[in-house]
Design a protein around this motif. Structure first.
Motif, PDB file in Angstrom:
ATOM      1  N   GLY A 111       0.817  -1.209   0.000  1.00  0.00           N
ATOM      2  CA  GLY A 111       0.000   0.000   0.000  1.00  0.00           C
ATOM      3  C   GLY A 111       0.852   1.261   0.000  1.00  0.00           C
ATOM      4  N   ASN A 112       0.207   2.375  -0.290  1.00  0.00           N
ATOM      5  CA  ASN A 112       0.867   3.676  -0.257  1.00  0.00           C
ATOM      6  C   ASN A 112      -0.160   4.736   0.118  1.00  0.00           C
ATOM      7  N   ASN A 113       0.312   5.932   0.396  1.00  0.00           N
ATOM      8  CA  ASN A 113      -0.562   7.035   0.803  1.00  0.00           C
ATOM      9  C   ASN A 113      -0.241   8.296   0.016  1.00  0.00           C
ATOM     10  N   ARG A 114      -1.282   8.991  -0.416  1.00  0.00           N
ATOM     11  CA  ARG A 114      -1.128  10.341  -0.958  1.00  0.00           C
ATOM     12  C   ARG A 114      -2.378  11.113  -0.559  1.00  0.00           C
ATOM     13  N   PHE A 115      -2.281  11.853   0.533  1.00  0.00           N
ATOM     14  CA  PHE A 115      -3.432  12.552   1.097  1.00  0.00           C
ATOM     15  C   PHE A 115      -3.672  13.889   0.386  1.00  0.00           C
ATOM     16  N   ALA A 116      -4.945  14.206   0.159  1.00  0.00           N
ATOM     17  CA  ALA A 116      -5.328  15.513  -0.380  1.00  0.00           C
ATOM     18  C   ALA A 116      -6.842  15.605  -0.376  1.00  0.00           C
ATOM     19  N   PRO A 117      -7.400  16.807  -0.195  1.00  0.00           N
ATOM     20  CA  PRO A 117      -8.849  16.969  -0.339  1.00  0.00           C
ATOM     21  C   PRO A 117      -9.289  16.604  -1.743  1.00  0.00           C
ATOM     22  N   LEU A 118     -10.540  16.216  -1.899  1.00  0.00           N
ATOM     23  CA  LEU A 118     -11.061  15.832  -3.212  1.00  0.00           C
ATOM     24  C   LEU A 118     -10.876  16.953  -4.228  1.00  0.00           C
ATOM     25  N   THR A 119     -11.052  18.189  -3.787  1.00  0.00           N
ATOM     26  CA  THR A 119     -10.930  19.332  -4.706  1.00  0.00           C
ATOM     27  C   THR A 119      -9.493  19.554  -5.167  1.00  0.00           C
ATOM     28  N   ASP A 125      -1.981  11.453  -8.477  1.00  0.00           N
ATOM     29  CA  ASP A 125      -2.017  10.933  -7.113  1.00  0.00           C
ATOM     30  C   ASP A 125      -3.162   9.941  -6.929  1.00  0.00           C
ATOM     31  N   PHE A 126      -4.264  10.176  -7.597  1.00  0.00           N
ATOM     32  CA  PHE A 126      -5.394   9.249  -7.545  1.00  0.00           C
ATOM     33  C   PHE A 126      -4.976   7.882  -8.088  1.00  0.00           C
ATOM     34  N   ARG A 127      -4.383   7.868  -9.276  1.00  0.00           N
ATOM     35  CA  ARG A 127      -3.986   6.610  -9.895  1.00  0.00           C
ATOM     36  C   ARG A 127      -2.839   5.943  -9.151  1.00  0.00           C
ATOM     37  N   ALA A 128      -1.932   6.724  -8.595  1.00  0.00           N
ATOM     38  CA  ALA A 128      -0.784   6.150  -7.899  1.00  0.00           C
ATOM     39  C   ALA A 128      -1.224   5.252  -6.751  1.00  0.00           C
ATOM     40  N   VAL A 129      -2.296   5.646  -6.065  1.00  0.00           N
ATOM     41  CA  VAL A 129      -2.792   4.850  -4.942  1.00  0.00           C
ATOM     42  C   VAL A 129      -3.644   3.684  -5.435  1.00  0.00           C
ATOM     43  N   LEU A 130      -4.527   3.933  -6.408  1.00  0.00           N
ATOM     44  CA  LEU A 130      -5.314   2.829  -6.967  1.00  0.00           C
ATOM     45  C   LEU A 130      -4.422   1.761  -7.594  1.00  0.00           C
ATOM     46  N   ASP A 131      -3.356   2.180  -8.253  1.00  0.00           N
ATOM     47  CA  ASP A 131      -2.479   1.231  -8.936  1.00  0.00           C
ATOM     48  C   ASP A 131      -1.839   0.249  -7.961  1.00  0.00           C
ATOM     49  N   VAL A 132      -1.550   0.677  -6.761  1.00  0.00           N
ATOM     50  CA  VAL A 132      -0.901  -0.199  -5.774  1.00  0.00           C
ATOM     51  C   VAL A 132      -1.933  -1.000  -4.987  1.00  0.00           C
ATOM     52  N   HIS A 133      -2.921  -0.318  -4.421  1.00  0.00           N
ATOM     53  CA  HIS A 133      -3.892  -1.010  -3.567  1.00  0.00           C
ATOM     54  C   HIS A 133      -4.859  -1.882  -4.368  1.00  0.00           C
ATOM     55  N   THR A 167     -14.622   5.722   5.538  1.00  0.00           N
ATOM     56  CA  THR A 167     -13.880   6.789   4.875  1.00  0.00           C
ATOM     57  C   THR A 167     -13.469   7.918   5.815  1.00  0.00           C
ATOM     58  N   MET A 168     -12.314   8.488   5.510  1.00  0.00           N
ATOM     59  CA  MET A 168     -11.762   9.632   6.234  1.00  0.00           C
ATOM     60  C   MET A 168     -11.623  10.790   5.253  1.00  0.00           C
ATOM     61  N   PRO A 169     -11.499  12.005   5.753  1.00  0.00           N
ATOM     62  CA  PRO A 169     -11.277  13.134   4.846  1.00  0.00           C
ATOM     63  C   PRO A 169      -9.942  12.991   4.116  1.00  0.00           C
ATOM     64  N   GLN A 170      -9.870  13.539   2.923  1.00  0.00           N
ATOM     65  CA  GLN A 170      -8.643  13.658   2.156  1.00  0.00           C
ATOM     66  C   GLN A 170      -8.063  12.311   1.714  1.00  0.00           C
ATOM     67  N   THR A 171      -8.933  11.322   1.519  1.00  0.00           N
ATOM     68  CA  THR A 171      -8.436   9.992   1.152  1.00  0.00           C
ATOM     69  C   THR A 171      -9.291   9.356   0.043  1.00  0.00           C
ATOM     70  N   VAL A 172      -9.734  10.121  -0.925  1.00  0.00           N
ATOM     71  CA  VAL A 172     -10.618   9.562  -1.942  1.00  0.00           C
ATOM     72  C   VAL A 172      -9.964   8.389  -2.670  1.00  0.00           C
ATOM     73  N   ASN A 173      -8.676   8.505  -2.969  1.00  0.00           N
ATOM     74  CA  ASN A 173      -7.981   7.420  -3.675  1.00  0.00           C
ATOM     75  C   ASN A 173      -7.907   6.160  -2.824  1.00  0.00           C
ATOM     76  N   TYR A 174      -7.594   6.325  -1.558  1.00  0.00           N
ATOM     77  CA  TYR A 174      -7.492   5.197  -0.632  1.00  0.00           C
ATOM     78  C   TYR A 174      -8.865   4.583  -0.361  1.00  0.00           C
ATOM     79  N   ALA A 175      -9.858   5.439  -0.124  1.00  0.00           N
ATOM     80  CA  ALA A 175     -11.207   4.955   0.181  1.00  0.00           C
ATOM     81  C   ALA A 175     -11.778   4.148  -0.979  1.00  0.00           C
ATOM     82  N   MET A 176     -11.624   4.646  -2.197  1.00  0.00           N
ATOM     83  CA  MET A 176     -12.141   3.926  -3.362  1.00  0.00           C
ATOM     84  C   MET A 176     -11.390   2.610  -3.578  1.00  0.00           C
ATOM     85  N   SER A 177     -10.084   2.625  -3.325  1.00  0.00           N
ATOM     86  CA  SER A 177      -9.299   1.398  -3.471  1.00  0.00           C
ATOM     87  C   SER A 177      -9.783   0.323  -2.516  1.00  0.00           C
TER      88      SER A 177
END
Length: 310
Positions: A111-119, A125-133, A167-177
């Protein structure tokens, strides 16, 4: 009554079983590897040694972890391919086949992390997390599952998260994964049922380098060693369940699942009627829970149709 912890050696061993664990040079994956190796497993330590963001790479951590298992007397080999590509996933599984001649257990932990608000979340960064998880899970499950079906046996443990359920704030990529992992788990459980292949999800809570930057001063003990026995059980021959999710956090173990209210049937609906019946639709006094690996999809349709026909 709370069950006291014990140092009694486990009777559930992994002698001659080949276990592949992604992201296992450190943290949770390392704890899983040490546990199954201590119980006789032959282990493939997969880790590309990247930073928390998933960038970079270092072959050192995987080889160090594999050597530590060999020093324990276990058979272990290091692999530094990335789960983020189909080619990397295939190479990870081929390492098990080339070294040990088989694969019995796959634990996808990388796994990996890249935190940021959805906006502000970039597509990179979205794909980087989906690609691993998430895609990483498919990249290793696909070739491993094929081998398990041929062999008539297999255990898959995928890593979800309460962050995928709630889900937590700033983790759309992680939450979807992590929520997407549920569909993969169900598929392996359903399609593997007739071939001796079982799949389950661990929803772990542990303080590892993935918790970097969080205030953990008020956390209870949450070491990876508290999660490892749950994963060991889900990976073992004797595990009786498939298509399920198990929480392990701070010594608490629980099952998580999706459920529905009984709901309301009407032959026709208007928007206003939906609004007027909302309380009844949301009424939790009768819940329906369907098991994916036990014809959950079909049972859902049968019960829904029964309401329409009654």
């Amino acid at each position: 009554m709370e069950q006291a912890m014990t140092d009694t050696p486990s009777q559930r061993r992994f002698d001659d079983r080949v276990v592949v664990i992604t992201g296992s040079a450190r943290g949770l994956g390392r704890a899983y590897a040490e546990l199954v190796a201590s119980l006789g497993a032959k282990v493939v330590i997969n880790d590309n040694g990247s930073a928390l963001s998933g960038s970079g790479g270092d072959a050192g951590p995987a080889e160090e972890a594999a050597q530590a298992l060999r020093d324990m007397g276990a058979e272990a080999v290091a692999n530094t391919d990335s789960v983020a590509t189909p080619e990397g996933g295939k190479a990870i599984i081929e390492t098990a086949l080339d070294t040990f001649g088989r694969i019995d257990v796959l634990i996808h932990n990388a796994g990996n992390n890249r935190f940021a608000p959805l906006t502000e979340t970039s597509y990179e960064d979205f794909r980087a997390v989906l690609d691993v998880h998430l895609l990483g899970a498919f990249h290793v499950v696909r070739p491993a599952f094929e081998q398990m079906v041929k062999a008539g046996y297999g255990r898959v443990v995928l890593t979800g998260s309460i962050g995928g359920l709630y889900t937590m704030p700033q983790t759309v990529n992680y939450a979807m994964s992590k929520s997407g992992m549920i569909g993969l788990n169900n598929t392996v459980a359903i399609e593997g049922k007739d071939f001796g292949v079982k799949s389950n999800i661990i929803l772990p809570g542990a303080v590892t380098r993935m918790a970097e930057g969080l205030d953990i001063s008020q956390y209870p003990p949450m070491g990876p060693d508290l999660v490892a026995p749950v994963v060991g059980f889900l990976a073992h021959d004797s595990c009786p369940v498939s298509g399920e999710m198990y929480v392990s956090m701070a010594g608490r173990i629980a099952r998580a699942f999706v459920t529905e209210t009984r709901g309301v049937y009407q032959p026709e609906w208007t928007i206003d009627q939906v609004a007027g019946q909302l309380d009844a639709i949301r009424d939790e006094s009768e819940l329906w829970t369907f098991h994916p690996a036990e014809n959950g999809f079909g049972e859902h349709m049968v019960k829904s149709f029964e309401m329409a026909r009654s």
